[in-house]
Scaffold this active site. Structure first.
Site, short mmCIF file in Angstrom:
data_model
loop_
_atom_site.label_atom_id
_atom_site.label_comp_id
_atom_site.label_asym_id
_atom_site.label_seq_id
_atom_site.Cartn_x
_atom_site.Cartn_y
_atom_site.Cartn_z
CD GLU A 38 -3.12 -1.46 0.21
OE1 GLU A 38 -3.23 0.28 -0.72
OE2 GLU A 38 -3.38 -2.64 -1.19
CB SER A 72 -55.13 -18.75 40.24
OG SER A 72 -56.45 -19.09 39.89
#
Lengths: 771, 180
Positions: free
Chosen positions: A190, A464
């Protein structure tokens, strides 16, 4: 961060020139005017760019998403664990079959596990090779080379990340942690002049041009690493002259301020190297994990070269989708390395002969368990700001058990599919009883859906499920009530605040008359419960409900006794945890600890307990709730779990079957399940035909500890006559063993006790005759 | 002043207890045979003799003599010992973390709950010290000595919170459990 003294000079120094006639003078004047105007602008622009660069570099360079981990699986001899569960946990923690750190091998119940080592908030766990044997649903042996091992833990599964809006992900490395060949390869391919140029490289541009002309296409870019870094940091990928100019200027500025190593390190962490859905893979360290499933420090040469190859175009050279292109580019990188004598031709040749070594993509985890992550975020909201969670690289250690979570999701999905009703929804939570740690959360039919989280936000009537509060309030008064006490299952009529008549029915539309207290709870008798609650007074029941962890409404009507109060599944879990843990409230926790990115402990969320009921009273209620499962409303569970698991639980159904609930627990795990519709419509399911079946399907597959055999010291077990509630004996018909507060059993004896006594005496007398 | 002195006396007593309880379980037998080769287990290995440390499983309460505590599983024992070291270094946070980890292994072992109560006491969290000691007591079965220690701890915690009456009640409970 060292800052160089040099500052760019941008002060315009216009000079006044003597006036002259002629076009040349006018042109010159015009030009100078332009200069006078333009230079401050350029200087301003330069200053602005400079500010951007330095603030970016000086401050926190990257926002690091928080990493969220499941609880680690602890391994020790005796642990309840099936081979299937172990394999599930291994896979959740990214273990693969094979060799090397992060791998396992299995032959039936024999496992070899090579851990990677991990830094936990409470210390370091070394990397090691474990061998273990699973037999009869337990770890029968655990050893490492050299001998037996008492305790080990796997690395925790990474279950998600908390990202900032743009979903960049990275793992930071320091320059000295990056292998030298990788850096060499990067510079060779690069930016060969990186350590010589000042941000721009004219020879680099020339070389790239030449190479491109020779190849007839673009094979090299002329940008320096510095320019690429700038591009990655700030700029869009549009290719305009303006952008090129800015990029060049910023590259020069960056080089003025920072030295080469700092820029290179930033580049190694910033570079974009892949994509997974919305998640952008930045930096070599994360890319290494993403493509090879391991850290940068252990990558062989060819894999380092492949990462460098990707810089040029992570999607074009994606080794998963375009392996050929990726290999060609990798081999080119290796050849360039050899040409520049970074490696020998022989090394290059060997490396080129190797496969890519890319592992299958791990499924994106950021959205794996959205309902649980929601709970984690709410937990952390108390101590952390949202932006810190998304940017500080925190490590969050949660309580989730991947194997439990997955089974909960499957149980919900299987049962909902079986019912086949499109708009039926469900929520489920599993909690560790003693630690109060949340092991699993399912927020709806689709466990990947990150929207409405029913487990935390669906506030529905609990029916319940409320009943244990009334029975606790009664049993806390042991001088007046025991499990054998008779209560009236008789019709009751009340007028509510609006003057309307309220006459609760039993589910079977029958009234049984006097029934023992344990049976009224086990069979969930409505009329009996209302009569008991009214006898105790609403206030006493509300008080018990609150101590359990419930959130009562401001005004309470008698219908409260039958659960006309809305609670979320999480709140229900909170209440039932108090019962399951013997009367000690433990705030539910989803997070154990938080570490910062340097591995320092920031917060630990410790266990705390608060005694809210006598353990004796809770023991008695739990006895009745075990009765509910063995012979009451929850007996359908026998399809999934043998009675020996000692499950206690309570069903709940609200008016017209709008909500179906089940809350149940064993010695170590509590599960709460809700089934209903978002529009509050009918489901056609009761607690036992709906939620209970999900619970059963889930718990049937969980490794559970054996129930405790002993009773608390303050409890004694007595024979009690069913029909009268009087003290009985084993031989009495209809007698039942029931636990009582020690010394507070029924005061009177049933008639049958004395009869047997006479028979016994007669038998002893006869025996005596023959001895 | 007096308060502080009584606090440290109790603390000393309790730290001793922490050690005593954590070390009560018998040491695991070490396997002295050759190191086990770490290889992919071959099928024939199934017949191989694996090292044994008693039967894997729950300590059987029915087989422990009355008043005696079941042994801590070795995995939890090591953690309790490390918690003790952390307490000695006044690193209460680590001590608590290690004990919680041990409690996930042996959740109803009363000694671990008591040890955590002692850690909370040592760092001055008297409310949790009492609550945890209460929890230890509900798990203690008929281990009277352990219960007595818990009541002593509760007594001290209450005294330091200024609850003199509560402390006296706790002291009476401790005395009722026998001699110190």
């Amino acid at each position: 961060m060292s800052r160089k003294a040099r500052k760019p000079r941008k002060h315009p120094r216009p000079k006044r020139s003597p006036a002259r006639r002629g076009w040349f003078a006018r042109l010159r004047r015009g030009f100078l005017l332009l200069l006078v105007l333009a230079l401050p602008l350029a200087a301003g622009w330069g200053w602005y760019l400079d500010q951007r660069i330095t603030s970016h570099f000086e401050g926190k360079r990257w926002s690091l998403p928080a990493k969220v981990y499941a609880r680690p699986l602890e391994l020790y001899q005796g642990l309840e664990l099936s081979a299937a569960t172990l394999e599930q946990e291994l896979r959740a923690a990214d273990y693969r079959r094979g060799r090397g750190p992060g791998s396992f091998g299995r032959d039936g119940g024999y496992f070899r596990v090579e851990t990677r080592g991990f830094r936990f908030p409470d210390g370091e766990e070394p990397a090691r090779t474990l061998r273990l044997r699973i037999r009869g649903g337990r770890i029968a042996a655990l050893e490492q080379p050299g001998g037996m091992l008492d305790l080990a833990r796997l690395e925790p599964a990474l279950i998600g990340s908390i990202y900032p809006a743009h979903k960049e992900d990275r793992v930071l490395v320091r320059l000295d942690e990056v292998p030298r060949p990788l850096i060499g390869a990067l510079l060779v391919t690069e930016d060969r002049d990186f350590y010589r140029h000042h941000g721009l490289s004219f020879s680099g541009i020339a070389r790239a041009l030449l190479a491109n002309v020779r190849a007839g296409r673009v094979v090299q870019g002329g940008s320096t690493l510095t320019q690429q870094l700038i591009k990655n940091f700030y700029l869009s990928s549009e290719r305009t002259l303006w952008r090129k100019g800015n990029e060049a200027l910023m590259a020069l500025l960056l080089e003025l301020h920072y030295d080469k190593d700092e820029i290179l390190e930033a580049y190694l962490n910033e570079v974009y190297l892949g994509q997974q859905g919305q998640r952008a893979i930045h930096g070599f360290a994360l890319a290494s994990r993403f493509y090879f499933g391991r850290g940068l420090e252990v990558l062989p040469l060819e894999q380092q070269a492949l990462l460098v190859a990707l810089v040029k175009g992570p999607s074009y050279y994606n080794p998963r989708s375009n392996p050929r292109r990726a290999k060609a580019r990798r081999d080119l990188v290796l050849r360039m390395m050899a040409e520049q004598q970074l490696i020998s031709a022989e090394q290059a040749r060997i490396a080129q002969g190797r496969p890519l070594g890319v592992v299958p993509a791990i499924r994106a985890r950021e959205n794996a368990y959205p309902a649980f992550m929601d709970l984690v975020r709410r937990h952390l909201r108390r101590d952390y700001r949202n932006e810190d969670l998304a940017s500080e690289g925190l490590r969050i250690f949660t309580t989730l058990a991947p194997s439990v979570q997955e089974r909960a999701e499957q149980a919900v999905a299987r049962r909902l599919d079986a019912w086949g009703k499109e708009d039926l929804e469900a929520a489920a939570l599993v909690v560790d009883v003693d630690a109060g740690e949340v092991r699993a959360v399912v927020g709806g039919r689709d466990p990947r859906y990150a929207g409405f989280n029913r487990a935390l936000d669906a506030r529905r009537q609990i029916g319940s499920l409320i009943k244990p509060a009334a029975y606790l309030a009664a049993l806390e008064r042991p001088a007046s009530y025991g499990l054998g006490s008779l209560i009236d299952d008789e019709p009751v009529q009340l007028t509510d605040a609006q003057g309307r008549l309220w006459a609760p029915q039993n589910y079977d539309k029958q009234f049984l008359g006097p029934v023992p207290l344990w049976r009224a709870l086990a069979e969930s008798r409505n009329a009996a419960t209302v009569n008991l609650g009214l006898e105790l007074g609403l206030r006493a029941v509300v008080d018990a409900f609150e101590r359990l962890g419930g959130d009562p409404p401001a005004t309470v009507y008698p219908s409260f006794l039958l659960g006309s109060v809305g609670q979320t599944p999480l709140e229900v879990a909170d209440m039932y945890q108090t019962l399951a843990s013997g009367g000690f409230r433990t705030p539910l926790r989803a997070v154990r600890a938080v570490m910062n990115r340097r591995g320092e402990l920031l917060n630990r969320y410790a266990l705390s307990v608060q005694r809210v009921f006598d353990s004796e009273a809770v023991y008695l209620v739990n006895h009745a709730l075990r009765g509910a499962v063995s012979e009451g409303t929850g007996r359908g569970l026998a399809r999934w779990l043998p009675a020996s698991r000692g499950v206690a639980g309570k069903t709940g159904t609200t008016n017209d079957t709008r909500d179906s609930w089940f809350a149940g627990y064993t010695r170590d795990l509590l599960g709460v399940v809700w089934v209903g519709r978002d529009d509050n419509g009918r489901t056609g399911l009761t607690g036992s035909s709906g939620a209970l079946t999900i619970w059963g399907e889930l718990f049937a597959e969980l490794p559970l500890r054996a129930p405790r055999a002993d009773t608390p010291t303050g409890v004694e077990t007595l024979w009690v006559e069913n029909g009268s509630g009087l003290l009985a004996a084993e031989h009495c018909e209809g007698a039942r063993l029931l636990p009582y507060y020690r010394g507070l059993g029924p005061a009177e004896q049933a008639a049958c006790v004395g009869e047997r006594g006479r028979l016994d005496r007669a038998r002893d007398w006869i025996k005596g005759l023959f001895e | 002043m007096k308060m502080r002195r009584s606090r440290s006396i109790v603390l000393l007593m309790l730290l001793g207890l922490l050690a005593a309880c954590a070390g009560r379980a018998p040491a695991p037998e070490r396997d002295e045979r050759r190191p086990v080769p770490v290889e992919e287990p071959a099928p024939e290995e199934k017949g191989r003799e694996w090292p044994r440390r008693g039967e894997a499983g729950e300590p059987d309460r029915a087989q422990t003599p009355a008043g005696a505590l079941p042994p801590l599983p070795p995995a939890a024992q090591g953690l309790a010992a490390r918690a003790e070291q952390a307490v000695a270094a006044r690193d209460y946070d680590s001590a608590a973390a290690r004990l919680e980890r041990a409690m996930r292994i042996a959740p109803d072992h009363p000694v671990l709950w008591q040890n955590l109560a002692v850690v909370r006491y040592a760092e001055g969290n008297y409310d949790q010290a009492e609550q945890l000691a209460q929890k230890s007591n509900t798990l203690a079965g008929d281990a009277r000595a352990l219960q007595r220690q818990n009541w002593r701890l509760i007594e001290a915690a209450r005294r330091l919170r200024g609850d003199t009456r509560g402390a006296e009640q706790a002291a009476a409970r401790a005395r009722a459990l026998g001699d110190d």
